[in-house]
Scaffold this active site. Structure first.
Site, PDB file in Angstrom:
ATOM      1  N   THR A  17      31.613 -14.393  17.223  1.00 18.46           N
ATOM      2  CA  THR A  17      31.210 -13.922  18.115  1.00 18.46           C
ATOM      3  C   THR A  17      32.098 -12.894  19.641  1.00 18.46           C
ATOM      4  O   THR A  17      32.294 -12.126  18.962  1.00 18.46           O
ATOM      5  CB  THR A  17      30.787 -14.718  19.739  1.00 18.46           C
ATOM      6  OG1 THR A  17      29.544 -15.467  18.688  1.00 18.46           O
ATOM      7  CG2 THR A  17      30.139 -14.407  20.782  1.00 18.46           C
TER       8      THR A  17
ATOM      9  N   CYS B 181      39.371 -26.378  19.374  1.00 20.17           N
ATOM     10  CA  CYS B 181      39.264 -25.250  18.701  1.00 20.17           C
ATOM     11  C   CYS B 181      41.290 -25.219  18.403  1.00 20.17           C
ATOM     12  O   CYS B 181      41.236 -25.044  17.332  1.00 20.17           O
ATOM     13  CB  CYS B 181      39.794 -23.708  19.797  1.00 20.17           C
ATOM     14  SG  CYS B 181      40.705 -23.724  21.127  1.00 20.17           S
TER      15      CYS B 181
ATOM     16  N   LYS C   6      24.549 -28.572  13.224  1.00 18.53           N
ATOM     17  CA  LYS C   6      25.895 -28.449  12.365  1.00 18.53           C
ATOM     18  C   LYS C   6      26.526 -28.858  11.925  1.00 18.53           C
ATOM     19  O   LYS C   6      26.795 -29.380  10.565  1.00 18.53           O
ATOM     20  CB  LYS C   6      25.705 -27.037  13.373  1.00 18.53           C
ATOM     21  CG  LYS C   6      27.368 -26.664  12.291  1.00 18.53           C
ATOM     22  CD  LYS C   6      28.424 -25.766  14.057  1.00 18.53           C
ATOM     23  CE  LYS C   6      29.508 -25.016  13.127  1.00 18.53           C
ATOM     24  NZ  LYS C   6      30.443 -24.543  14.095  1.00 18.53           N
TER      25      LYS C   6
ATOM     26  N   TRP D  91      31.836 -23.974  25.580  1.00 19.74           N
ATOM     27  CA  TRP D  91      31.322 -24.774  26.553  1.00 19.74           C
ATOM     28  C   TRP D  91      32.171 -26.136  26.685  1.00 19.74           C
ATOM     29  O   TRP D  91      31.387 -26.618  26.397  1.00 19.74           O
ATOM     30  CB  TRP D  91      30.221 -24.730  26.119  1.00 19.74           C
ATOM     31  CG  TRP D  91      29.593 -25.049  24.069  1.00 19.74           C
ATOM     32  CD1 TRP D  91      29.142 -24.051  23.676  1.00 19.74           C
ATOM     33  CD2 TRP D  91      30.388 -25.381  23.121  1.00 19.74           C
ATOM     34  NE1 TRP D  91      29.583 -24.062  22.277  1.00 19.74           N
ATOM     35  CE2 TRP D  91      29.800 -24.877  21.916  1.00 19.74           C
ATOM     36  CE3 TRP D  91      31.218 -26.878  23.314  1.00 19.74           C
ATOM     37  CZ2 TRP D  91      30.081 -26.095  20.646  1.00 19.74           C
ATOM     38  CZ3 TRP D  91      30.561 -27.739  21.743  1.00 19.74           C
ATOM     39  CH2 TRP D  91      30.735 -27.280  20.973  1.00 19.74           C
TER      40      TRP D  91
ATOM     41  N   GLU E 233      40.846 -15.415  21.753  1.00 16.29           N
ATOM     42  CA  GLU E 233      41.100 -16.329  21.322  1.00 16.29           C
ATOM     43  C   GLU E 233      39.836 -17.361  21.150  1.00 16.29           C
ATOM     44  O   GLU E 233      39.094 -17.616  21.374  1.00 16.29           O
ATOM     45  CB  GLU E 233      41.350 -17.922  22.811  1.00 16.29           C
ATOM     46  CG  GLU E 233      42.298 -18.881  22.374  1.00 16.29           C
ATOM     47  CD  GLU E 233      41.745 -20.063  21.686  1.00 16.29           C
ATOM     48  OE1 GLU E 233      41.207 -20.183  20.474  1.00 16.29           O
ATOM     49  OE2 GLU E 233      41.236 -20.662  22.809  1.00 16.29           O
TER      50      GLU E 233
ATOM     51  N   LEU F 109      32.944 -17.397  28.870  1.00 18.12           N
ATOM     52  CA  LEU F 109      33.392 -19.108  28.366  1.00 18.12           C
ATOM     53  C   LEU F 109      33.429 -19.766  27.308  1.00 18.12           C
ATOM     54  O   LEU F 109      31.856 -19.216  26.918  1.00 18.12           O
ATOM     55  CB  LEU F 109      33.474 -20.113  29.896  1.00 18.12           C
ATOM     56  CG  LEU F 109      34.207 -18.956  30.651  1.00 18.12           C
ATOM     57  CD1 LEU F 109      33.717 -20.270  32.200  1.00 18.12           C
ATOM     58  CD2 LEU F 109      35.064 -18.968  30.989  1.00 18.12           C
TER      59      LEU F 109
ATOM     60  N   GLU G 115      35.795 -24.453   9.994  1.00 19.99           N
ATOM     61  CA  GLU G 115      35.625 -25.467  11.144  1.00 19.99           C
ATOM     62  C   GLU G 115      34.687 -26.230  11.562  1.00 19.99           C
ATOM     63  O   GLU G 115      33.351 -25.670  11.130  1.00 19.99           O
ATOM     64  CB  GLU G 115      36.164 -23.818  11.926  1.00 19.99           C
ATOM     65  CG  GLU G 115      36.523 -25.084  13.611  1.00 19.99           C
ATOM     66  CD  GLU G 115      36.780 -24.075  14.852  1.00 19.99           C
ATOM     67  OE1 GLU G 115      37.146 -24.727  15.618  1.00 19.99           O
ATOM     68  OE2 GLU G 115      36.525 -22.483  14.435  1.00 19.99           O
TER      69      GLU G 115
ATOM     70  N   TYR H 143      31.672  -4.334  20.838  1.00 21.55           N
ATOM     71  CA  TYR H 143      30.837  -3.638  22.011  1.00 21.55           C
ATOM     72  C   TYR H 143      32.328  -2.645  22.449  1.00 21.55           C
ATOM     73  O   TYR H 143      32.330  -2.164  22.832  1.00 21.55           O
ATOM     74  CB  TYR H 143      31.145  -5.490  22.452  1.00 21.55           C
ATOM     75  CG  TYR H 143      30.067  -6.314  22.459  1.00 21.55           C
ATOM     76  CD1 TYR H 143      29.251  -5.195  21.615  1.00 21.55           C
ATOM     77  CD2 TYR H 143      30.125  -7.282  22.581  1.00 21.55           C
ATOM     78  CE1 TYR H 143      28.018  -6.869  21.074  1.00 21.55           C
ATOM     79  CE2 TYR H 143      29.486  -8.288  22.710  1.00 21.55           C
ATOM     80  CZ  TYR H 143      27.946  -7.987  21.775  1.00 21.55           C
ATOM     81  OH  TYR H 143      27.175  -8.648  21.046  1.00 21.55           O
TER      82      TYR H 143
ATOM     83  N   SER I  84      34.016 -18.712  19.605  1.00 19.65           N
ATOM     84  CA  SER I  84      33.844 -18.263  18.023  1.00 19.65           C
ATOM     85  C   SER I  84      34.542 -16.598  17.293  1.00 19.65           C
ATOM     86  O   SER I  84      34.489 -15.796  17.947  1.00 19.65           O
ATOM     87  CB  SER I  84      32.660 -18.458  17.537  1.00 19.65           C
ATOM     88  OG  SER I  84      31.891 -17.388  17.532  1.00 19.65           O
TER      89      SER I  84
END
Length: 501
Positions: free
Chosen positions: A249, A303, A353, A168, A268, A166, A395, A256, A246
């Site tokens: 990630t 997003c 950021k 944040w 997403e 998930l 973004e 993986y 993101s």
């Protein structure tokens, strides 16, 4: 709409909350096997809220093992659909009964305004669980066309053990978007909430168990991406991963999967979403309200935020006058004040950021805002930029709206599509043909006409290009990512007279 309380009443509720701290595995709260913890803080005050279990690979392995055990013995996966539905409906009712507690917990853990938590996030979370629960016994399998001597059945089966990772920015709502269809489909799940916002996921898991969800079916493992997310993504007994977050990630989860068991991955990811306002747009005051909501809702930490305003030069001045007027009504302050519309950014790291982009804006034409009224907070900011400006391309994930001037419909579409992302887009015009042509030409998973939004639970949500792939959240299509299709081929040929005495 929910009746809102006073800031004093919300603060009293916040002070009285019993905050969860341990991971939830196999129907019970457990500390990390290592005994390690991390501090979760209130981003609006910097106050420490709780010491949360800092889990690792061994905790992930335990949770996945319990999820696999639950899936294989059929305590949920082979339960009658009507029974699964009734359990999830009880779960939704418990969420409703504890809605205010969840709203306050979400606000203090994520910096989100209590206004949004009470009026959007928690009600929608409950609605999503109910909607998918009601869908369980209404999805039919198929019989394919075949000869008279054959029957071809196409059936859905739950994919198995699912890792749900998930973001944040909408901890409760994104949890519901994933566990709703995953549990409805019969899967067992291991949830990895963002380390910044773990509290409500733990409380929801506790309420699910109280509703009768069998142990091992819903597990929540808390900790960092490196310590929990990566082991979950690499685990050989996880059948699929659904990730929201993101783009950087998201790429890791593909690695993986490739390095482990080639598990399915649904992504997403980010967005740099265009909002086009053409020269024939009607009711500029209403347009301005949509633009402001799209840009600054949830502090721009969304997003699908409409972060690029692409406006025709003939109406720019009139539109910007109305937009700045609406934006000034968005009060910045304590998230527990129900009058506040702009709360705190989720963490000091994220504030840093976004502040860097605010610094970059100083060399552009700032039309509104441009400052940080307090550490952790950034006021709604509007900046006029060129289409290739850093602010217009990257973004930001904060309350900064860039404005790009264009001279035609064709130029507006070209600018809108000039991005590596493709999650959402909006177009405002009074011309029906232009609206439909624009919606077809925009490279985005959701296009809204004369409004900002994401559709609702009945419409699929997901993106094009580097905004993700592999499936869709929401709607009946969300169930596709948590199920496998199986063909069962039956030969009905009559061999009774084939030489048998």
């Amino acid at each position: 709409m929910t009746d809102l309380l006073t800031i004093e009443e919300y603060k009293a509720i916040a002070a009285s909350l019993a905050l969860p701290q341990n991971a939830f595995i196999d129907g019970t709260f457990r500390p990390a096997i290592s005994g390690k913890t991390f501090t979760t803080t209130n981003p609006a005050t910097g106050e420490a809220l709780a010491e949360v279990a800092a889990c690792g690979a061994e905790d992930v392995d335990l949770a996945v093992g319990k999820a696999r055990e639950a899936f294989e013995d059929g305590r949920w996966s082979r339960l009658h659909p009507a029974e699964r539905k009734e359990t999830l409906i009880r779960f939704a009712k418990l969420l409703e009964r504890n809605a205010r507690e969840l709203a306050v917990m979400e606000s203090i853990d994520a910096g989100k305004t209590i206004y949004d938590c009470e009026t959007v996030d928690v009600p929608e979370t409950i609605h999503v669980i109910k909607w998918h629960a009601e869908l369980i016994d209404k999805i039919y399998d198929q019989v394919a066309p075949a000869s008279d001597n054959h029957i071809a059945m196409i059936v859905r089966e739950p994919v198995g053990v699912v890792g749900l990772v998930l973001p944040w920015n909408f901890p409760l709502l994104m949890l519901a978007w994933k566990i709703g269809p995953a549990l409805a489909s019969g899967c067992s799940v291991v949830v990895k909430p963002a380390a910044e916002t773990s509290l409500t996921a733990l409380r929801v898991a506790e309420l699910a168990a109280e509703a009768g969800l069998p142990r091992g079916v819903l597990n929540v493992v808390t900790g960092s991406g490196a310590d929990v997310g990566e082991p979950l993504g690499r685990h050989p007994d996880v059948d699929m991963v659904s990730f929201t977050g993101s783009t950087v990630t998201g790429r890791r989860f593909l690695h993986y999967s490739a390095d482990s068991n080639l598990k399915e991955v649904v992504l997403e990811l980010g967005g740099k979403n265009p909002c086009i306002v053409l020269d024939d747009a009607e009711d500029l005051d209403a347009v301005a309200a949509h633009v402001v909501n799209g840009a600054f809702w949830n502090m721009g930490q969304n997003c699908s935020a409409g972060s690029r305003l692409i406006v025709h030069r003939d109406i720019q001045d009139r539109l910007m006058e109305r937009i700045t007027a609406h934006a000034r009504e968005w009060i910045v302050g304590d998230p527990l004040d129900p009058q506040v519309r702009v709360g705190a950014l989720v963490s000091p790291a994220h504030f840093g950021k976004v502040s860097a982009y605010l610094d970059a804006a100083q060399s552009e034409k700032i039309l509104l805002g441009g400052t940080s009224p307090a550490k952790g907070f950034i006021e709604p900011t509007i900046v006029q930029t060129a289409r290739d400006s850093k602010l217009a391309v990257e973004e930001i994930f904060g309350p900064i709206l860039t404005v790009i001037q264009v001279g035609s419909f064709e130029e507006a579409i070209a600018v809108a599509n000039d991005t590596e992302y493709g999650l959402a887009a909006s177009i405002f015009t009074a011309n029906g043909k232009r609206a439909l042509r624009g919606a077809r030409m925009l490279r985005a998973g959701t296009v809204t006409v004369n409004s900002f939004g994401e559709g609702d639970i009945s419409t699929p949500f997901g993106g094009y290009k580097q905004s993700g792939f592999g499936g869709r959240d929401n709607s009946i299509h969300a169930h596709d990512q948590y199920t496998q299709l199986k063909t069962i081929w039956l030969d009905l040929t009559d061999h009774s007279d084939a030489g048998v005495d």
